[in-house]
Design a protein around this motif. Structure first.
Motif, PDB file in Angstrom:
ATOM      1  N   THR A  84       0.863  -1.172   0.000  1.00 15.69           N
ATOM      2  CA  THR A  84       0.000   0.000   0.000  1.00 15.69           C
ATOM      3  C   THR A  84       0.899   1.222   0.000  1.00 15.69           C
ATOM      4  O   THR A  84       2.128   1.107   0.032  1.00 15.69           O
ATOM      5  N   ASP A  85       0.305   2.401  -0.008  1.00 11.71           N
ATOM      6  CA  ASP A  85       1.147   3.590   0.043  1.00 11.71           C
ATOM      7  C   ASP A  85       1.598   3.913   1.459  1.00 11.71           C
ATOM      8  O   ASP A  85       2.269   4.916   1.696  1.00 11.71           O
ATOM      9  N   ASP A  86       1.254   3.034   2.415  1.00 15.82           N
ATOM     10  CA  ASP A  86       1.673   3.217   3.804  1.00 15.82           C
ATOM     11  C   ASP A  86       2.662   2.155   4.277  1.00 15.82           C
ATOM     12  O   ASP A  86       3.609   2.461   4.990  1.00 15.82           O
ATOM     13  N   VAL A  87       2.408   0.885   3.906  1.00 16.77           N
ATOM     14  CA  VAL A  87       3.233  -0.214   4.415  1.00 16.77           C
ATOM     15  C   VAL A  87       3.370  -1.314   3.368  1.00 16.77           C
ATOM     16  O   VAL A  87       2.601  -1.385   2.408  1.00 16.77           O
ATOM     17  N   LEU A  88       4.359  -2.176   3.613  1.00 14.60           N
ATOM     18  CA  LEU A  88       4.513  -3.426   2.866  1.00 14.60           C
ATOM     19  C   LEU A  88       4.329  -4.565   3.856  1.00 14.60           C
ATOM     20  O   LEU A  88       4.996  -4.605   4.890  1.00 14.60           O
ATOM     21  N   ASN A  89       3.402  -5.471   3.544  1.00 16.79           N
ATOM     22  CA  ASN A  89       3.126  -6.612   4.423  1.00 16.79           C
ATOM     23  C   ASN A  89       3.585  -7.901   3.779  1.00 16.79           C
ATOM     24  O   ASN A  89       3.506  -8.054   2.557  1.00 16.79           O
ATOM     25  N   PHE A  90       4.023  -8.841   4.618  1.00 17.14           N
ATOM     26  CA  PHE A  90       4.402 -10.162   4.122  1.00 17.14           C
ATOM     27  C   PHE A  90       3.971 -11.208   5.133  1.00 17.14           C
ATOM     28  O   PHE A  90       4.245 -11.086   6.324  1.00 17.14           O
ATOM     29  N   VAL A  91       3.268 -12.234   4.647  1.00 14.19           N
ATOM     30  CA  VAL A  91       2.807 -13.341   5.485  1.00 14.19           C
ATOM     31  C   VAL A  91       3.102 -14.641   4.759  1.00 14.19           C
ATOM     32  O   VAL A  91       2.996 -14.709   3.536  1.00 14.19           O
ATOM     33  N   VAL A  92       3.466 -15.670   5.508  1.00 13.59           N
ATOM     34  CA  VAL A  92       3.644 -17.006   4.939  1.00 13.59           C
ATOM     35  C   VAL A  92       2.589 -17.926   5.540  1.00 13.59           C
ATOM     36  O   VAL A  92       2.378 -17.941   6.753  1.00 13.59           O
ATOM     37  N   ILE A  93       1.921 -18.687   4.648  1.00  9.61           N
ATOM     38  CA  ILE A  93       0.894 -19.635   5.073  1.00  9.61           C
ATOM     39  C   ILE A  93       1.356 -21.049   4.737  1.00  9.61           C
ATOM     40  O   ILE A  93       1.736 -21.337   3.598  1.00  9.61           O
TER      41      ILE A  93
END
Length: 324
Positions: free
Chosen positions: A194-203
Motif C-alpha cells: 500500500t502507500d503506507d506499508v509493505l506486508n508479508f505473510v507465509v501460510i
C-alpha cells in the motif's frame, strides 16, 4: 458479532483513497454485491496513518455513503493497514481458554516493540502445538493498533451514517480472501503493498507461520506514493525504485523463513491496488527467484456494474460480519 445479519459493509482506506462494498445474503445462502463506492482522499488529510483533518475525512465518508447507496444501519467492518497497526507472530504457553487473553496481554510486550498500554490489542489463534520440551503451546497472530489512531478513526465514523461494529486488519482481510483460492498443500507468501506499508505473510497448510509489516523507507516514499496516486505518470525508474525496496524485503523475509522452518515457498501472491500493479509484478518477477503472481479474487461477484479488482479486502471484511 454473535448476531446474524443479512447485509454488511466492508470499508478499507489508506492515505489516498477509501472504498466500500456492501454484501447481502440471499435466501439461498449465496452473497451478492448490492452497493459499492470509492472516494479519493486529498493530500494532507492523512499523515503517518493518522487522520490529520477529521472534518474533511468525515465529509469524504458522507460522500462515500451517499454515492454508494448503502443500506442505512447495515453493520460496518473497517479495515486498517498502516504504520500504526502492528502484526506479530507469537507463541504462548497453553492455558484454559478463559485465561488466554490475560496471558497474552501480560506477555505481548515481549513481541511488540510498543508499550501494550498504548495499543488496542487483539489476537487470532493460529494453532496449538508442543515446544521442544513437549510442553503445550498456543501460536497466535497479535494485532496491535495504536489507541490514538483508533479513537481518531471512530470519532470520524461517529459523525456519519455508517454503523461500525468492528475494526479489523485490512491486510488480514486480503489474506483471508487469498487463502480461499490457495491450493492447500502449497506454501504461499502473501505480499501486499500500500502507500503506507509493505506486508508479508507465509501460510503453511492453512496456518500463518510468519508475518511482517514494514513501513515504507524514506528512500522509496515518493516513488511509492506516485505509484498509487499517479500510476499513469510513473516511470520505469520509479517502478524499479519501488521494486528494489520490495525485493530487498521479500528476499530477506524468504531467507529468514526458510532458515527457521526449512520449508521452500512455492509461490508469492502479490496485491497492490494501483493501475501500476502489472508493471510492479513484471519487474518483481525479473528479480525474484520465487514466482510471483496476482491472484484473481472474488470473480463470482463480477457483473455489468461491479468489478471486484481492488475491492477484495472490502468484500472479505463484509463477509466477516455476515459469517458472525
Amino acid at each position: 458479532m454473535a448476531n446474524k445479519v443479512n447485509s454488511a459493509i466492508g470499508i478499507e482506506y489508506n492515505s489516498h483513497e477509501i472504498k466500500a462494498v456492501e454484501l447481502v445474503k440471499k435466501p439461498d445462502g449465496t452473497l451478492a454485491v448490492t452497493a459499492f463506492s470509492k472516494e479519493e482522499i486529498p493530500e494532507g488529510v492523512m499523515f503517518e496513518g493518522m487522520i490529520s483533518e477529521p472534518e474533511t475525512f468525515t465529509a469524504i465518508l458522507k460522500d462515500l455513503y451517499t454515492n454508494g447507496g448503502f443500506t442505512e444501519k447495515a453493520p460496518v467492518v473497517v479495515g486498517v493497514n498502516n504504520e500504526n497497526v502492528i502484526l506479530r507472530y507469537a507463541t504462548f504457553p497453553k492455558v484454559p481458554d478463559d485465561k488466554l487473553r490475560s496471558v497474552i496481554t501480560m506477555q505481548a510486550g515481549d513481541f511488540i516493540p510498543v508499550p501494550v498500554m498504548e495499543l488496542g490489542l487483539d489476537y487470532v489463534v493460529v494453532n496449538e502445538a508442543v515446544d521442544d520440551d513437549d510442553q503445550p503451546i498456543v501460536n497466535v497472530l497479535l494485532i496491535g493498533a495504536r489507541t490514538p489512531m483508533l479513537e481518531n478513526l471512530i470519532g470520524c465514523f461517529n459523525d456519519t451514517q455508517f454503523d461500525v461494529m468492528d475494526i479489523d486488519s485490512s491486510f488480514l482481510a486480503w489474506c483471508r480472501a487469498t487463502m480461499e483460492k490457495a491450493v492447500p498443500d502449497e506454501i504461499y507468501g502473501f505480499l501486499n503493498l500500500t502507500d503506507d506499508v509493505l506486508n508479508f505473510v507465509v501460510i503453511v497448510e492453512g496456518d500463518i507461520k510468519m508475518v511482517r509489516s514494514i513501513t515504507i523507507p524514506d528512500r522509496a516514499v515518493l516513488d511509492v506514493k506516485k505509484v498509487f496516486e499517479k500510476p499513469a505518470e510513473v516511470t520505469e525508474e520509479e517502478i524499479a525504485s519501488v521494486v528494489d525496496f520490495m525485493y530487498s524485503e521479500l528476499s530477506s523475509s524468504i531467507s529468514y523463513f526458510q532458515m527457521q522452518y526449512g520449508f521452500q515457498i512455492n509461490k508469492i501472491l502479490l496485491t497492490a491496488s494501483t493501475a501500476a500493479e502489472g508493471a510492479l509484478l513484471e519487474a518483481l518477477n525479473q528479480k525474484s527467484y520465487v514466482p510471483v503472481e496476482i491472484p484473481k479474487l472474488y470473480d463470482e461477484y463480477m457483473n455489468n456494474n461491479f468489478d471486484p479488482v481492488g475491492y477484495s479486502g472490502c468484500i472479505s471484511l463484509a463477509k466477516v460480519a455476515l459469517e458472525g
